[in-house]
Design a protein around this motif. Sequence first.
Motif, PDB file in Angstrom:
ATOM      1  N   LEU A 138       0.816  -1.254   0.149  1.00 56.32           N
ATOM      2  CA  LEU A 138      -0.111   0.118   0.027  1.00 56.32           C
ATOM      3  C   LEU A 138       0.859   1.174  -0.137  1.00 56.32           C
ATOM      4  CD1 LEU A 138      -2.902  -0.790   2.449  1.00 56.32           C
ATOM      5  CD2 LEU A 138      -2.753  -0.801  -0.228  1.00 56.32           C
ATOM      6  N   THR A 139       2.117   1.225   0.643  1.00 55.53           N
ATOM      7  CA  THR A 139       2.923   2.328   0.427  1.00 55.53           C
ATOM      8  C   THR A 139       3.369   2.521  -0.820  1.00 55.53           C
ATOM      9  OG1 THR A 139       3.480   1.819   2.560  1.00 55.53           O
ATOM     10  CG2 THR A 139       4.728   3.622   1.311  1.00 55.53           C
ATOM     11  N   THR A 140       3.919   1.379  -1.396  1.00 55.37           N
ATOM     12  CA  THR A 140       4.778   1.602  -2.776  1.00 55.37           C
ATOM     13  C   THR A 140       3.915   1.230  -4.062  1.00 55.37           C
ATOM     14  OG1 THR A 140       5.502  -0.573  -2.975  1.00 55.37           O
ATOM     15  CG2 THR A 140       6.855   1.009  -1.793  1.00 55.37           C
ATOM     16  N   MET A 141       2.842   0.676  -3.857  1.00 54.39           N
ATOM     17  CA  MET A 141       1.966   0.075  -4.988  1.00 54.39           C
ATOM     18  C   MET A 141       2.826  -0.392  -5.887  1.00 54.39           C
ATOM     19  SD  MET A 141      -1.424   1.053  -4.358  1.00 54.39           S
ATOM     20  CE  MET A 141      -1.879   2.269  -3.182  1.00 54.39           C
ATOM     21  N   ASN A 142       3.802  -1.435  -5.676  1.00 53.90           N
ATOM     22  CA  ASN A 142       4.617  -2.038  -6.647  1.00 53.90           C
ATOM     23  C   ASN A 142       4.875  -3.549  -6.314  1.00 53.90           C
ATOM     24  OD1 ASN A 142       6.617  -2.726  -8.579  1.00 53.90           O
ATOM     25  ND2 ASN A 142       8.077  -0.959  -7.967  1.00 53.90           N
ATOM     26  N   PRO A 143       4.359  -4.286  -7.120  1.00 51.87           N
ATOM     27  CA  PRO A 143       4.506  -5.741  -6.884  1.00 51.87           C
ATOM     28  C   PRO A 143       5.640  -6.154  -6.965  1.00 51.87           C
ATOM     29  CG  PRO A 143       2.939  -5.467  -8.727  1.00 51.87           C
ATOM     30  CD  PRO A 143       3.583  -4.196  -8.316  1.00 51.87           C
ATOM     31  N   PHE A 144       6.754  -5.525  -7.420  1.00 53.09           N
ATOM     32  CA  PHE A 144       8.035  -6.146  -7.472  1.00 53.09           C
ATOM     33  C   PHE A 144       8.609  -6.108  -6.228  1.00 53.09           C
ATOM     34  CE2 PHE A 144      12.455  -4.387  -6.697  1.00 53.09           C
ATOM     35  CZ  PHE A 144      13.324  -5.339  -7.570  1.00 53.09           C
ATOM     36  N   ASP A 145       7.937  -5.227  -5.118  1.00 58.59           N
ATOM     37  CA  ASP A 145       8.518  -5.110  -3.629  1.00 58.59           C
ATOM     38  C   ASP A 145       8.221  -6.167  -2.971  1.00 58.59           C
ATOM     39  OD1 ASP A 145       9.736  -2.656  -4.230  1.00 58.59           O
ATOM     40  OD2 ASP A 145       7.984  -1.401  -3.432  1.00 58.59           O
ATOM     41  N   ILE A 146       7.022  -7.172  -3.359  1.00 56.42           N
ATOM     42  CA  ILE A 146       6.799  -8.198  -2.534  1.00 56.42           C
ATOM     43  C   ILE A 146       8.130  -9.105  -2.561  1.00 56.42           C
ATOM     44  CG2 ILE A 146       5.359 -10.299  -2.507  1.00 56.42           C
ATOM     45  CD1 ILE A 146       3.993  -7.723  -1.701  1.00 56.42           C
ATOM     46  N   PHE A 147       8.532  -9.494  -3.904  1.00 57.10           N
ATOM     47  CA  PHE A 147       9.741 -10.325  -3.960  1.00 57.10           C
ATOM     48  C   PHE A 147      11.069  -9.772  -3.437  1.00 57.10           C
ATOM     49  CE2 PHE A 147       6.940 -10.434  -7.790  1.00 57.10           C
ATOM     50  CZ  PHE A 147       6.503 -11.807  -7.554  1.00 57.10           C
ATOM     51  N   LEU A 148      11.306  -8.375  -3.319  1.00 58.89           N
ATOM     52  CA  LEU A 148      12.388  -7.894  -2.841  1.00 58.89           C
ATOM     53  C   LEU A 148      12.304  -8.158  -1.252  1.00 58.89           C
ATOM     54  CD1 LEU A 148      14.808  -6.156  -3.404  1.00 58.89           C
ATOM     55  CD2 LEU A 148      13.386  -4.200  -3.058  1.00 58.89           C
ATOM     56  N   MET A 149      11.105  -8.056  -0.710  1.00 60.07           N
ATOM     57  CA  MET A 149      10.983  -8.074   0.638  1.00 60.07           C
ATOM     58  C   MET A 149      10.923  -9.556   1.065  1.00 60.07           C
ATOM     59  SD  MET A 149       7.431  -6.927   2.573  1.00 60.07           S
ATOM     60  CE  MET A 149       7.040  -7.098   4.255  1.00 60.07           C
ATOM     61  N   LEU A 150      10.703 -10.577   0.298  1.00 68.12           N
ATOM     62  CA  LEU A 150      10.748 -11.942   0.520  1.00 68.12           C
ATOM     63  C   LEU A 150      12.341 -12.215   0.448  1.00 68.12           C
ATOM     64  CD1 LEU A 150       9.619 -14.662   1.094  1.00 68.12           C
ATOM     65  CD2 LEU A 150       9.764 -15.063  -1.299  1.00 68.12           C
ATOM     66  N   GLY A 151      13.192 -11.724  -0.298  1.00 74.79           N
ATOM     67  CA  GLY A 151      14.473 -11.945  -0.422  1.00 74.79           C
ATOM     68  C   GLY A 151      15.165 -11.496   0.879  1.00 74.79           C
ATOM     69  N   ILE A 152      14.808 -10.069   1.076  1.00 77.90           N
ATOM     70  CA  ILE A 152      15.521  -9.604   2.142  1.00 77.90           C
ATOM     71  C   ILE A 152      15.066 -10.243   3.615  1.00 77.90           C
ATOM     72  CG2 ILE A 152      15.726  -7.303   3.610  1.00 77.90           C
ATOM     73  CD1 ILE A 152      15.579  -5.980   0.971  1.00 77.90           C
ATOM     74  N   GLY A 153      13.952 -10.690   3.499  1.00 77.65           N
ATOM     75  CA  GLY A 153      13.180 -11.478   4.780  1.00 77.65           C
ATOM     76  C   GLY A 153      14.133 -12.544   5.047  1.00 77.65           C
ATOM     77  N   LEU A 154      14.335 -13.494   4.057  1.00 77.10           N
ATOM     78  CA  LEU A 154      15.001 -14.875   4.307  1.00 77.10           C
ATOM     79  C   LEU A 154      16.453 -14.254   4.610  1.00 77.10           C
ATOM     80  CD1 LEU A 154      13.667 -16.726   1.068  1.00 77.10           C
ATOM     81  CD2 LEU A 154      13.397 -16.929   3.464  1.00 77.10           C
ATOM     82  N   ALA A 155      17.345 -13.372   3.879  1.00 78.53           N
ATOM     83  CA  ALA A 155      18.510 -12.991   4.413  1.00 78.53           C
ATOM     84  C   ALA A 155      18.527 -12.499   5.789  1.00 78.53           C
ATOM     85  CB  ALA A 155      19.100 -12.038   3.518  1.00 78.53           C
ATOM     86  N   ALA A 156      17.643 -11.960   6.167  1.00 80.70           N
ATOM     87  CA  ALA A 156      17.588 -11.301   7.608  1.00 80.70           C
ATOM     88  C   ALA A 156      17.413 -12.372   8.589  1.00 80.70           C
ATOM     89  CB  ALA A 156      16.618 -10.343   7.759  1.00 80.70           C
ATOM     90  N   PHE A 157      16.500 -13.360   8.147  1.00 76.35           N
ATOM     91  CA  PHE A 157      16.319 -14.630   9.019  1.00 76.35           C
ATOM     92  C   PHE A 157      17.727 -15.268   8.999  1.00 76.35           C
ATOM     93  CE2 PHE A 157      15.355 -19.175   8.533  1.00 76.35           C
ATOM     94  CZ  PHE A 157      14.941 -19.397   9.960  1.00 76.35           C
ATOM     95  N   LEU A 158      18.360 -15.438   8.143  1.00 79.32           N
ATOM     96  CA  LEU A 158      19.704 -16.171   8.176  1.00 79.32           C
ATOM     97  C   LEU A 158      20.771 -15.446   9.036  1.00 79.32           C
ATOM     98  CD1 LEU A 158      20.545 -18.676   6.628  1.00 79.32           C
ATOM     99  CD2 LEU A 158      21.926 -17.294   5.037  1.00 79.32           C
ATOM    100  N   LEU A 159      20.744 -14.055   8.948  1.00 78.11           N
ATOM    101  CA  LEU A 159      21.448 -13.356   9.564  1.00 78.11           C
ATOM    102  C   LEU A 159      21.052 -13.441  11.254  1.00 78.11           C
ATOM    103  CD1 LEU A 159      21.997 -10.101   7.652  1.00 78.11           C
ATOM    104  CD2 LEU A 159      23.852 -11.796   8.215  1.00 78.11           C
TER     105      LEU A 159
END
Lengths: 144, 317, 494
Positions: C399-420
């Motif tokens: 709702l902030t960015t209205m950009n579907p691309f951000d969902i994938f970016l968020m998943l990637g960062i979320g997984l990396a953050a989980f690992l860290l």
Amino acid sequence: MKGRALPSILLAFGVVYVWFAYGITLDPWSAAEPVNSRTLPIAYGSILILLSTFLLVRGMRVHVPRHNLLRLTSISASIIGFGLLLPRVGVWPALILLLVSCLMIMGEKRWHIFILAPLLASLGGWLLIEILLGVYVEPGTFWS
Amino acid sequence: MQRPQRIRLALILLASSCSYADRLHFVIPAGPGGGLDGTAREIGRIFKTFGQYESISYENMPGGGGGRALSQYLENRSRYRDAVLVNSTPLIVRSLQGLFPQSFRDLTPIVGLIADYGIFVVRADDPILTWSQLSTTFKSRPSTVVVGGGSVRGSLDHIVLALALSSINVNPREVRYLPYDGGAKAMLALLSGEVRLLSTGLGETMPFLDSGQVRALAVTAAERIETIADVPTLQELGHDVAFANWRGIFAQPQLPPKRKIELIEQFHELRQTNEWNAALQKRGWTPLDLAGNAFANYLLEQEKLLRTTLTKLGFIN
Amino acid sequence: MWEGISTGIATAVDPINLCWVVIGCVVGTFIGMLPGLGPITAIALMIPISYGLDPAAGLIMMAGVYYGAVFGGSTSSILINAPGVASTVATSFDGYPMARAGQAGRALAIAAYSSFVGGSLGAIALLLFASSLAAIAIQFQSPDYALILVIALSSVAAFADRGQILTSLIAAVIGLMLGTIGTDPSAGVQRFTFGQLDLSDGIPFILLAMATFALAEAFRMTTDRSEGPIPSPGKNSVRLYPGDARDMAPTVSRSSVLGFLIGVLPGAGATLASFIAYDTERRLHKKVNRVRGIAAPESANNAACTGSFVPLLTLGIPGSGTTAILLGVMLSYGIQPGPRLLETEPGVFWGVIVSMYIGNLILLALNLPLIPYISRVIYLSRKILIPFVIAFSMLGVYLTTMNPFDIFLMLGIGLAAFLLRSAGFPLAPLLLGFILSGMLEENLRRTLYLSEGSLTIFFQSPLSATLLTVCLIVWTIPLVRIANDLRRGGNPRD
């Protein structure tokens, strides 16, 4: 156990980042700049390389619980599905599907929860965001 | 409040039977609250008051320096068939710099509604009193006057500065330009004395001129502007420069001619309303009166000028 | 001035204006609680309504929306570790663990009281010192900003437990690196975007915060079976514990002053204020105290939000995106903020300030009774909570960015953050590095461009020299700790 995998990944990330940092195009004015578009990225990347090398040598303890990675993978897959559906069917229908699949993955068995809760959440979100607050949200290509 | 979007299937059937849209959809290539957003919402509000459209909706699509909105708008033509795109001069600048492959040529220009002019200001207590004093300083020691602006190098404030400098035969590449994140922070830098001169937009500077904190040396408009009648234009100072940052409305490339005429007519009516003129006055916007082919030609002219300047600055080859 | 204050009181208690301050606060605090809808969206949404009002009422309402949204923003940070607003990220550091420990009501109450005090003290400071502070804000130049940012960066040490300093530092550097993605803030060239238009504005902060906090936490909870249920709440869970008030009092007063002063500086804003206040408390008290950890950022961000009205009202310079929209609203009323606002519109100037004090009272009265209901969220079973946290954070970002691309970016960062996170890296320094990255680079580059590379510019003015001294002092401790950490070697988690 001394983990070397993560420090190696960090090291690799640092190296790749610095590699790309050297490839940043400079605008004609950068020549006069003591700190240009590349300077800080290169500095940050080098610090990361230094620190992760240190970590690599020293080793670190990593414990990723292995028993439920399947669940994590399925959740990631539903998020990817959500991302793919989003531009096609719009955010609210996609949200229902995301919630239903995540609830199923998490082992929710009561059907009235995993069907009704997502429906209500989506409907509530739609009413609140689009109707009450008047925010325009893309309806998705499928509907047009 | 807008009409529910979910009943779209029914609406599509209805829309195909009606002549042209009774609803107008604005695509805004910026987040809520900025100048472009404000423009769209003012227009929409007045259209609604006068009943040109039953429902008006606004879609904010920030990102990619406006490129994301442009590509979405052009790629989903069926969905945005009746939608209009609000845009401004950076559309030309960024497409020249190659940030996105599309340009205004891919759109149908409808009207240019608002102009913002470049203005050069110094602090009120600065010993430099006139543009000619400034140009003497620039000519003798170009690097001593540090110029601030509210956007990155190679964007509007910098381009306007380069235009003015070229007109007094100073190489713009010898002048130091300091970019700030937005006109407000650049203004603060001027007030704090970090920069000597500010290259910025008239609209944003107006309140500071009124309050007497800063003084304007020259403006890039072709004719003097009423609200700042004592500020000379670069043209009357003998330099062949005029530049405006326009804000305008575009439609889909394959717009039926009938619809184009209708839209132009509606905006023509908008200009006559008291509401529109009140909005212009309140927000400090200067009106621009361009429509259809006149607007398209204006864009072509401006693109040519911008291309030369950007080349001179070394941003494009 | 007293005359002005009485005008202000008269304006603020006008029944119609009172009505609008209530509406503004209610709308603001609810929108602030929603995922991803921060003060900017809240204010932008209210613009059409403000058109119909007279200037004083309109501005009083809009200001209410603004600080109401900041007030309400802490809720999702504390309950589900999903900071919907940048300025409440620091609240989740201690707020979320407290909520997981079964004290959600207490955490929310601490946040509400601290916000109230921060906001009210801010309003009083604004009333008394607005004009004199504006004169100081104008003294700050790029070198000073650069130094403040370096000072702020030193707080990475505050997020590190014993032996974590190296990992904390790495996280901060990664944050700085992620902050360089996008359009270069000085030259306008694209960096690390690989031709992707979706990346050219950089990673949105809300996305990074949601991914590294909410998403990574949700991922951890899905994989970790060992965690037990959350202890159920006591009867009066909204009440503070005995001694909480005593713990909070010094923290809240310190953080409010600090927050207000940082808020006055254009560009620094509530997020930086909350981080610095949190860091200060961590430095002053050796022992981790979650009460102070919530009180500090919450009072600081609300005070900073009020502080940001100083440059807006007295100089006409908006320090943040939110105040920029407020400026637009003022201009649309034909009110020109600036040095002469006091003379031209005394009613509006003082009325808005006094209304802030009233507004904060209303917010407190509004938020406290809601806490028992809202805090029940956390006692939902994990089977239900996790899907909703994931959906909530995704929706917030979309709702902030209205950009579907951000969902994938968020998943990637979320997984990396989980690992860290699994490897024991603290993630707060990563966010801090990210917040500071852009501003730091911009100011540093301007500074050194002006001085042509000479470092003497950092002690040219008394202000810079002072800041440089502070900078050296605050960096000594972490540097000593880093050296110790490196010398000791061995396992970082011992």
